[in-house]
Design a protein around this motif. Sequence first.
Motif, PDB file in Angstrom:
ATOM      1  N   ARG A 155       1.413  26.943 -12.781  1.00 24.01           N
ATOM      2  CA  ARG A 155       2.505  26.404 -13.594  1.00 24.01           C
ATOM      3  C   ARG A 155       2.889  25.003 -13.114  1.00 24.01           C
ATOM      4  N   GLN A 156       2.950  24.808 -11.810  1.00 20.01           N
ATOM      5  CA  GLN A 156       3.276  23.485 -11.282  1.00 20.01           C
ATOM      6  C   GLN A 156       2.155  22.487 -11.548  1.00 20.01           C
ATOM      7  N   LEU A 157       0.919  22.952 -11.496  1.00 19.02           N
ATOM      8  CA  LEU A 157      -0.207  22.073 -11.802  1.00 19.02           C
ATOM      9  C   LEU A 157      -0.152  21.615 -13.255  1.00 19.02           C
ATOM     10  N   ARG A 158       0.133  22.527 -14.151  1.00 18.66           N
ATOM     11  CA  ARG A 158       0.213  22.176 -15.570  1.00 18.66           C
ATOM     12  C   ARG A 158       1.311  21.147 -15.837  1.00 18.66           C
ATOM     13  N   GLN A 159       2.379  21.192 -15.061  1.00 15.75           N
ATOM     14  CA  GLN A 159       3.490  20.270 -15.258  1.00 15.75           C
ATOM     15  C   GLN A 159       3.351  19.011 -14.414  1.00 15.75           C
ATOM     16  N   PRO A 216      -3.250  42.490  -5.747  1.00 19.67           N
ATOM     17  CA  PRO A 216      -3.962  42.635  -7.024  1.00 19.67           C
ATOM     18  C   PRO A 216      -4.117  41.290  -7.728  1.00 19.67           C
ATOM     19  N   CYS A 217      -5.171  41.198  -8.539  1.00 21.03           N
ATOM     20  CA  CYS A 217      -5.433  40.020  -9.378  1.00 21.03           C
ATOM     21  C   CYS A 217      -5.705  38.760  -8.566  1.00 21.03           C
ATOM     22  N   THR A 218      -6.224  38.919  -7.342  1.00 19.79           N
ATOM     23  CA  THR A 218      -6.641  37.766  -6.549  1.00 19.79           C
ATOM     24  C   THR A 218      -8.152  37.852  -6.338  1.00 19.79           C
ATOM     25  N   VAL A 266       2.229  19.368   1.016  1.00 17.50           N
ATOM     26  CA  VAL A 266       1.508  20.614   0.796  1.00 17.50           C
ATOM     27  C   VAL A 266       2.499  21.667   0.313  1.00 17.50           C
ATOM     28  N   VAL A 267       2.178  22.280  -0.807  1.00 22.05           N
ATOM     29  CA  VAL A 267       3.019  23.307  -1.424  1.00 22.05           C
ATOM     30  C   VAL A 267       2.239  24.613  -1.430  1.00 22.05           C
ATOM     31  N   ASP A 268       2.889  25.724  -1.085  1.00 23.44           N
ATOM     32  CA  ASP A 268       2.201  27.008  -1.182  1.00 23.44           C
ATOM     33  C   ASP A 268       2.947  27.909  -2.160  1.00 23.44           C
ATOM     34  N   GLY A 269       2.335  29.026  -2.467  1.00 23.59           N
ATOM     35  CA  GLY A 269       2.921  29.959  -3.424  1.00 23.59           C
ATOM     36  C   GLY A 269       1.852  30.829  -4.040  1.00 23.59           C
ATOM     37  N   THR A 270       2.250  31.653  -4.991  1.00 27.94           N
ATOM     38  CA  THR A 270       1.278  32.486  -5.687  1.00 27.94           C
ATOM     39  C   THR A 270       0.456  31.641  -6.638  1.00 27.94           C
ATOM     40  N   TYR A 271      -0.694  32.163  -7.014  1.00 22.48           N
ATOM     41  CA  TYR A 271      -1.572  31.423  -7.920  1.00 22.48           C
ATOM     42  C   TYR A 271      -0.856  31.110  -9.228  1.00 22.48           C
ATOM     43  N   GLN A 290       0.854  -1.180   0.000  1.00 24.85           N
ATOM     44  CA  GLN A 290       0.000   0.000   0.000  1.00 24.85           C
ATOM     45  C   GLN A 290       0.885   1.223   0.000  1.00 24.85           C
ATOM     46  N   GLN A 291       0.712   2.075  -0.981  1.00 28.07           N
ATOM     47  CA  GLN A 291       1.490   3.310  -1.040  1.00 28.07           C
ATOM     48  C   GLN A 291       0.718   4.323  -1.866  1.00 28.07           C
ATOM     49  N   GLY A 292       1.075   5.561  -1.712  1.00 24.50           N
ATOM     50  CA  GLY A 292       0.428   6.621  -2.480  1.00 24.50           C
ATOM     51  C   GLY A 292       0.939   7.968  -2.041  1.00 24.50           C
ATOM     52  N   THR A 293       0.990   8.879  -2.958  1.00 21.57           N
ATOM     53  CA  THR A 293       1.465  10.231  -2.696  1.00 21.57           C
ATOM     54  C   THR A 293       0.475  11.236  -3.260  1.00 21.57           C
ATOM     55  N   VAL A 294       0.167  12.244  -2.481  1.00 24.15           N
ATOM     56  CA  VAL A 294      -0.655  13.350  -2.936  1.00 24.15           C
ATOM     57  C   VAL A 294       0.149  14.630  -2.753  1.00 24.15           C
ATOM     58  N   ILE A 295       0.218  15.427  -3.793  1.00 22.53           N
ATOM     59  CA  ILE A 295       0.889  16.726  -3.709  1.00 22.53           C
ATOM     60  C   ILE A 295      -0.164  17.787  -3.988  1.00 22.53           C
ATOM     61  N   VAL A 296      -0.489  18.558  -2.969  1.00 21.81           N
ATOM     62  CA  VAL A 296      -1.568  19.530  -3.072  1.00 21.81           C
ATOM     63  C   VAL A 296      -1.019  20.936  -2.848  1.00 21.81           C
ATOM     64  N   ALA A 297      -1.434  21.856  -3.695  1.00 22.10           N
ATOM     65  CA  ALA A 297      -1.029  23.259  -3.575  1.00 22.10           C
ATOM     66  C   ALA A 297      -2.112  24.016  -2.822  1.00 22.10           C
ATOM     67  N   ALA A 298      -1.689  24.816  -1.844  1.00 23.50           N
ATOM     68  CA  ALA A 298      -2.634  25.512  -0.981  1.00 23.50           C
ATOM     69  C   ALA A 298      -2.521  27.018  -1.170  1.00 23.50           C
ATOM     70  N   LEU A 299      -3.628  27.643  -1.548  1.00 18.30           N
ATOM     71  CA  LEU A 299      -3.719  29.097  -1.542  1.00 18.30           C
ATOM     72  C   LEU A 299      -4.028  29.554  -0.111  1.00 18.30           C
ATOM     73  N   PRO A 300      -3.818  30.827   0.215  1.00 20.28           N
ATOM     74  CA  PRO A 300      -3.853  31.266   1.614  1.00 20.28           C
ATOM     75  C   PRO A 300      -5.065  30.828   2.418  1.00 20.28           C
ATOM     76  N   LEU A 301      -6.276  30.941   1.849  1.00 23.23           N
ATOM     77  CA  LEU A 301      -7.464  30.629   2.646  1.00 23.23           C
ATOM     78  C   LEU A 301      -7.516  29.162   3.040  1.00 23.23           C
ATOM     79  N   SER A 302      -7.234  28.256   2.080  1.00 26.70           N
ATOM     80  CA  SER A 302      -7.411  26.831   2.334  1.00 26.70           C
ATOM     81  C   SER A 302      -6.408  26.290   3.336  1.00 26.70           C
ATOM     82  N   SER A 303      -5.218  26.901   3.412  1.00 23.41           N
ATOM     83  CA  SER A 303      -4.163  26.334   4.241  1.00 23.41           C
ATOM     84  C   SER A 303      -4.465  26.424   5.725  1.00 23.41           C
ATOM     85  N   GLY A 304      -5.380  27.304   6.112  1.00 25.10           N
ATOM     86  CA  GLY A 304      -5.617  27.512   7.533  1.00 25.10           C
ATOM     87  C   GLY A 304      -6.706  26.663   8.140  1.00 25.10           C
TER      88      GLY A 304
END
Length: 446
Positions: free
Chosen positions: A276-280, A341-343, A266-271, A231-245
Motif C-alpha cells: 500500500r505504501q509502495l503504491r502511494q 500464512p500467505c507469505t 528503512v521501513v518495515d511491516g507486513t507485505y 548534492q542531496q537525495g533520499t531513498v525510502i526502502v521497505a524491508a521484509l524480514p529476510l532482507s533486513s538482516g
Amino acid sequence: MAIDTAVSLTNAPAAPRLACHERGTWSRSPQSNDATLLVRKLRGLRAMVAVLECDSVARAARMLHLSQSAVARSISDIEAELGFPLFHRSARGLIPNAAGQRLGVRATRALAELANGYREAFAATASQADGGARAASRFAAVVAPQQLTSFIAVAELGSGPLAASRLQCSQPTIQRNLDQLEDLIGIKLFRRTPRGTRLTDEALALLGPVKRALAELAIAEDELAPFGGRQQGTVIVAALPLSSGFLLPKAIDSLLHKSPYLTVTVVDGTYEALVRQLRQADVDMIVGALRANDVPPDIRQEALFEDHLSVVVRADHPCLRSGRTPTLAELAEYGWVSPLPCTPARGVFERVFHAEGLALPRTQVHASSSPVVRGLLSSSDRLALLSPVQITSELRTGELAVVPVTLQHARRSIGVATRRDGLLSPAAEQLLDELRVLAPTMQHPT
C-alpha cells in the motif's frame, strides 16, 4: 463538511519531508505548507509543462488562457527560486536545458497523476457528474497546493487539529482548504465517525494519485539539486524480514560509502501494508522474498537470487543426538514455528512437507520475525524452516544448528518490488544497483 476534533494521537518526531506517521506508516508528503518549493510552484509548473508540450510560449498561453507574459513570468519565478535556468532564451523562444528537461518529466507525471486521481475518484462513485478527460485536466490545472497538502494531512492523521499542527497553520485554514477541494471536485471526501474523520471511497481513490503527484515533485527537487551546486537525495526502502538482516544493510553501507550525502530510510511491516505504501509512493521499493502468485498487476518484481531454506534447531536439540540424520517424517513429530500464512516462506513450508506426502507438523506458534523465531528456537525443542543467511552469527557461535536433512522444493526468490509505472529517483536506482551487485554473494554459511 466538518473535521472532527476529538481524536487525540501521539505525534512522532518528524524530519524534513519525511515523518513517521502516527498510524505506523511513512509518508513522503510535505510536512509543512512551506516544505517543498516545487509543490508551492505548482501553477508555474503547469505553465512550464504547457510550453514543453506546445514548443511555444504563445501556443501555451492560448492553451492555458493566459497572456504570454504571465506564462513567461511563471517560468522565471521558478528559475529564480531554484537559482538556475531551466530554459535557453533565444530568437527561437524558450528551449529547455538539461535541468528543464529533467523537471519537465517529473512535472508532467505529477499533473498526469492529479488528473488520474480525479478520474479514479469518479470511478469510485455512482455519481453521473463529469469525470471525463477534460474535467480531469481542468482539475489538475486549477487545484491548489494547499488543498492537496491539507487533504493528505487529514487523510493520514484523521484529525483537523493534527493536520493543522503538521502543516503549521490554523484548523480553520485546513477546513477552508478541504471545503474548497470538495467544491472543486464535486465529491464528498470525508465523513465523520465516532473515531474521527474518515475518507469516503472516492477520497481513498483520489489519495494515491495525489500522493504520487507530490512524490514526483519531491523527487524532482533531489534530481535538480546538482544543477544548483548541491548534492542531496533520499531513498525510502521497505524491508521484509529476510532482507533486513543481511542483504539490505550491506547494500546501504555500500551506497552511503559511495554517496555519503544521501539519506536512507528503512521501513518495515507486513507485505500488504508495504505494498500500500509502495503504491502511494511513500516508499521507493520493497526488498525481500518475492510473491510467486497473486502479484498485484501494478507491481513489478525483480529476482536477485534464490534462497534455500533449511531446518534449524538449537545446537543441543534431541534430534541431533542420535548420530544419524533424522528424516523429515521424524522431525514432523516435534513442535514447529511456522511462517505466517500467505507469505513466501509459508508456501515453502507447505511444499516441503507435501513433497514427502506428509501432513503439516503441529504448530502452536506462527511467526515471521527473525529475532522472535531465533529466540523461540534457542529456548525450546521447536524447529523452524529458515534461511541459513538469516542466522549466520548463531551458526558461528553454535547457538543454533542446521539439521542436515534433504528438503525438496525449499527454494524461494529474493528480490525487489517496485511500481510498474513508477520512475525511480537516481538515489533509488543507485541502491537497486548495489542490491544487484551484492545478490550473487549471498551464499549459505558453511
